[in-house]
Design a protein around this motif. Structure first.
Motif, PDB file in Angstrom:
ATOM      1  N   PRO A   1       0.905  -1.010  -0.045  1.00  0.00           N
ATOM      2  CA  PRO A   1      -0.037  -0.016  -0.005  1.00  0.00           C
ATOM      3  C   PRO A   1       0.735   1.290   0.083  1.00  0.00           C
ATOM      4  CG  PRO A   1       0.049  -1.008   2.052  1.00  0.00           C
ATOM      5  CD  PRO A   1       0.540  -2.009   1.167  1.00  0.00           C
ATOM      6  N   ASP A   2       2.085   1.400   0.574  1.00  0.00           N
ATOM      7  CA  ASP A   2       2.607   2.498   0.646  1.00  0.00           C
ATOM      8  C   ASP A   2       3.273   3.106  -0.661  1.00  0.00           C
ATOM      9  OD1 ASP A   2       2.652   2.862   3.449  1.00  0.00           O
ATOM     10  OD2 ASP A   2       4.443   1.839   3.796  1.00  0.00           O
ATOM     11  N   MET A   3       3.718   1.899  -1.522  1.00  0.00           N
ATOM     12  CA  MET A   3       4.165   2.082  -2.867  1.00  0.00           C
ATOM     13  C   MET A   3       3.018   2.585  -3.798  1.00  0.00           C
ATOM     14  SD  MET A   3       7.295  -0.607  -3.272  1.00  0.00           S
ATOM     15  CE  MET A   3       8.043   0.279  -4.535  1.00  0.00           C
ATOM     16  N   ALA A   4       1.981   1.832  -3.566  1.00  0.00           N
ATOM     17  CA  ALA A   4       0.419   2.168  -4.302  1.00  0.00           C
ATOM     18  C   ALA A   4       0.336   3.604  -4.088  1.00  0.00           C
ATOM     19  CB  ALA A   4      -0.697   1.169  -3.842  1.00  0.00           C
ATOM     20  N   ARG A   5       0.348   4.131  -2.816  1.00  0.00           N
ATOM     21  CA  ARG A   5      -0.166   5.293  -2.483  1.00  0.00           C
ATOM     22  C   ARG A   5       0.829   6.405  -3.199  1.00  0.00           C
ATOM     23  NH1 ARG A   5      -1.715   3.611   2.587  1.00  0.00           N
ATOM     24  NH2 ARG A   5       0.202   3.482   3.400  1.00  0.00           N
ATOM     25  N   LYS A   6       2.313   6.020  -3.351  1.00  0.00           N
ATOM     26  CA  LYS A   6       3.336   6.897  -3.952  1.00  0.00           C
ATOM     27  C   LYS A   6       2.818   7.039  -5.552  1.00  0.00           C
ATOM     28  CE  LYS A   6       6.903   6.317  -0.753  1.00  0.00           C
ATOM     29  NZ  LYS A   6       8.097   5.460  -0.432  1.00  0.00           N
ATOM     30  N   ALA A   7       2.506   5.848  -6.054  1.00  0.00           N
ATOM     31  CA  ALA A   7       2.225   5.780  -7.705  1.00  0.00           C
ATOM     32  C   ALA A   7       1.164   6.695  -7.874  1.00  0.00           C
ATOM     33  CB  ALA A   7       2.184   4.299  -7.912  1.00  0.00           C
ATOM     34  N   PHE A   8      -0.081   6.416  -6.810  1.00  0.00           N
ATOM     35  CA  PHE A   8      -1.451   7.008  -7.106  1.00  0.00           C
ATOM     36  C   PHE A   8      -1.085   8.755  -7.079  1.00  0.00           C
ATOM     37  CE2 PHE A   8      -3.458   3.236  -5.796  1.00  0.00           C
ATOM     38  CZ  PHE A   8      -3.900   2.784  -7.172  1.00  0.00           C
ATOM     39  N   GLN A   9      -0.266   9.112  -5.877  1.00  0.00           N
ATOM     40  CA  GLN A   9       0.195  10.493  -5.840  1.00  0.00           C
ATOM     41  C   GLN A   9       0.926  11.108  -6.916  1.00  0.00           C
ATOM     42  OE1 GLN A   9      -0.583  12.627  -3.292  1.00  0.00           O
ATOM     43  NE2 GLN A   9      -0.089  14.132  -4.809  1.00  0.00           N
ATOM     44  N   ASN A  10       1.897  10.022  -7.553  1.00  0.00           N
ATOM     45  CA  ASN A  10       2.434  10.453  -8.900  1.00  0.00           C
ATOM     46  C   ASN A  10       1.289  10.717 -10.065  1.00  0.00           C
ATOM     47  OD1 ASN A  10       4.858  10.651  -7.900  1.00  0.00           O
ATOM     48  ND2 ASN A  10       5.490   8.613  -8.384  1.00  0.00           N
ATOM     49  N   ALA A  11       0.455   9.852 -10.033  1.00  0.00           N
ATOM     50  CA  ALA A  11      -0.572  10.193 -11.097  1.00  0.00           C
ATOM     51  C   ALA A  11      -1.380  11.345 -11.085  1.00  0.00           C
ATOM     52  CB  ALA A  11      -1.569   8.996 -11.021  1.00  0.00           C
ATOM     53  N   LEU A  12      -1.332  11.608  -9.676  1.00  0.00           N
ATOM     54  CA  LEU A  12      -2.322  12.896  -9.360  1.00  0.00           C
ATOM     55  C   LEU A  12      -1.398  14.084  -9.644  1.00  0.00           C
ATOM     56  CD1 LEU A  12      -5.033  13.742  -8.338  1.00  0.00           C
ATOM     57  CD2 LEU A  12      -4.344  13.530  -5.998  1.00  0.00           C
ATOM     58  N   ASN A  13      -0.274  14.202  -9.412  1.00  0.00           N
ATOM     59  CA  ASN A  13       0.773  15.343  -9.566  1.00  0.00           C
ATOM     60  C   ASN A  13       1.062  15.407 -10.984  1.00  0.00           C
ATOM     61  OD1 ASN A  13       1.219  15.296  -6.853  1.00  0.00           O
ATOM     62  ND2 ASN A  13       3.274  14.022  -7.077  1.00  0.00           N
ATOM     63  N   ALA A  14       0.944  14.386 -12.081  1.00  0.00           N
ATOM     64  CA  ALA A  14       0.874  14.650 -13.327  1.00  0.00           C
ATOM     65  C   ALA A  14      -0.554  14.891 -13.873  1.00  0.00           C
ATOM     66  CB  ALA A  14       1.244  13.270 -13.874  1.00  0.00           C
ATOM     67  N   ASN A  15      -1.479  14.759 -13.253  1.00  0.00           N
ATOM     68  CA  ASN A  15      -2.733  15.301 -13.457  1.00  0.00           C
ATOM     69  C   ASN A  15      -3.711  15.497 -12.358  1.00  0.00           C
ATOM     70  OD1 ASN A  15      -5.353  15.818 -14.771  1.00  0.00           O
ATOM     71  ND2 ASN A  15      -5.579  13.960 -15.995  1.00  0.00           N
TER      72      ASN A  15
ATOM     73  N   GLU B   1      -6.461  16.693 -11.914  1.00  0.00           N
ATOM     74  CA  GLU B   1      -7.858  16.617 -12.326  1.00  0.00           C
ATOM     75  C   GLU B   1      -8.103  14.837 -12.272  1.00  0.00           C
ATOM     76  OE1 GLU B   1      -9.836  19.425 -12.413  1.00  0.00           O
ATOM     77  OE2 GLU B   1      -8.238  20.460 -11.910  1.00  0.00           O
ATOM     78  N   PHE B   2      -7.245  14.415 -12.175  1.00  0.00           N
ATOM     79  CA  PHE B   2      -7.480  12.946 -12.383  1.00  0.00           C
ATOM     80  C   PHE B   2      -8.169  12.147 -11.211  1.00  0.00           C
ATOM     81  CE2 PHE B   2      -5.276   8.496 -12.848  1.00  0.00           C
ATOM     82  CZ  PHE B   2      -6.193   7.932 -13.756  1.00  0.00           C
ATOM     83  N   THR B   3      -9.595  12.050 -11.131  1.00  0.00           N
ATOM     84  CA  THR B   3     -10.207  11.565 -10.070  1.00  0.00           C
ATOM     85  C   THR B   3     -10.065  10.388  -9.564  1.00  0.00           C
ATOM     86  OG1 THR B   3     -12.051  11.168 -11.462  1.00  0.00           O
ATOM     87  CG2 THR B   3     -11.957  13.450 -10.322  1.00  0.00           C
ATOM     88  N   GLN B   4      -9.905   9.594 -10.490  1.00  0.00           N
ATOM     89  CA  GLN B   4      -9.588   8.198 -10.107  1.00  0.00           C
ATOM     90  C   GLN B   4      -8.364   7.682  -9.173  1.00  0.00           C
ATOM     91  OE1 GLN B   4     -10.040   8.911 -13.217  1.00  0.00           O
ATOM     92  NE2 GLN B   4     -11.250   7.402 -14.461  1.00  0.00           N
ATOM     93  N   ALA B   5      -7.267   8.608  -9.301  1.00  0.00           N
ATOM     94  CA  ALA B   5      -6.133   8.475  -8.404  1.00  0.00           C
ATOM     95  C   ALA B   5      -6.503   9.169  -7.111  1.00  0.00           C
ATOM     96  CB  ALA B   5      -5.138   9.189  -9.080  1.00  0.00           C
TER      97      ALA B   5
END
Length: 181
Positions: free
Chosen positions: A153-167, A169-173
Motif C-alpha cells: 500500500p505505501d508504494m501504491a499510494r506513492k504511485a497514485f500520488q504521482n498520477a495525481l501530480n501529473a494530472n 484533475e485525475f479523479t480515479q487517482a
C-alpha cells in the motif's frame, strides 16, 4: 477530428472485472481513415469485437504508422475481451514496428497485469514512462494498481500520488488515495 500525429488520443478506463481494483487505464491511438472504426471501437469500453481492426489490418494498405496504431487499438479490445496472449502479440507487433511506442508498452503492461504477471506489468509501465508517454498519469495509476494487488500500500499510494501530480484533475487517482488512507 484528432490530428493524425497525435499518438495518444484518449484514456479509457477498462472495466474487465467487477472488482474495481482490476481496472486499469488503457490508451488508444488513431490511424488512417480505414482504421478509424477500429480506433472508435477501442475507445468504447463496450466493444469486444475486433472486426473493424481485423479488416483494417487485412487491407494491406495501411502505412506502417497507422498499422502500429491499429495493432495497439486491436490489442486494447483483445485485453477487454480477456484474450491477453493475443493482445500481447498485437502489442509486440506494434513494438516491432516502433520500439519507442510508449502506448504499446503501457497496454502490454495491462495484458500482463490482467494475467497477474505483475513484474512484467511493472517493467512495461516503467518503459512507457521512460519513453515519455504523453499522459503519464495512466502509467502511474496502473503502477499503483499493481502495488495495490501485491499488497504494497505505501508504494501504491506513492504511485497514485504521482498520477495525481501529473494530472491534478485525475479523479480515479484521488479516489484510490482516499481509499488507501
Amino acid at each position: 477530428m484528432p490530428n493524425l500525429r497525435q499518438v495518444f488520443c484518449s484514456v479509457a478506463l477498462l472495466m474487465l472485472f467487477p472488482n474495481t481494483s482490476m481496472a486499469q487505464l488503457s490508451v488508444t491511438t488513431i490511424g488512417a481513415t480505414e482504421a478509424s472504426a477500429c480506433y472508435q471501437d477501442a475507445s468504447s469500453s463496450l466493444t469486444h469485437d475486433t472486426g473493424n481492426c481485423d479488416t483494417a489490418l487485412r487491407g494491406g494498405d495501411l502505412m506502417r504508422g497507422d498499422q502500429k496504431k491499429t495493432l495497439v487499438n486491436r490489442g486494447v479490445i483483445l485485453n477487454r475481451a480477456g484474450a491477453f496472449e493475443d493482445a500481447r502479440a498485437d502489442f509486440d507487433a506494434a513494438i516491432a514496428i516502433d520500439d519507442n511506442l510508449a502506448e504499446a508498452y503501457l497496454n502490454r503492461g495491462n495484458s500482463f497485469y490482467l494475467a497477474q504477471q505483475f513484474d512484467a506489468a511493472l517493467a512495461d509501465y516503467d518503459r512507457a514512462l521512460a519513453l515519455a508517454i504523453t499522459k503519464p498519469w495512466a502509467a502511474w495509476y496502473n503502477i499503483g494498481l499493481v502495488y495495490e494487488a501485491i499488497k504494497k500500500p505505501d508504494m501504491a499510494r506513492k504511485a497514485f500520488q504521482n498520477a495525481l501530480n501529473a494530472n491534478p484533475e485525475f479523479t480515479q487517482a484521488q479516489q484510490k488515495l482516499e481509499k488507501l488512507r
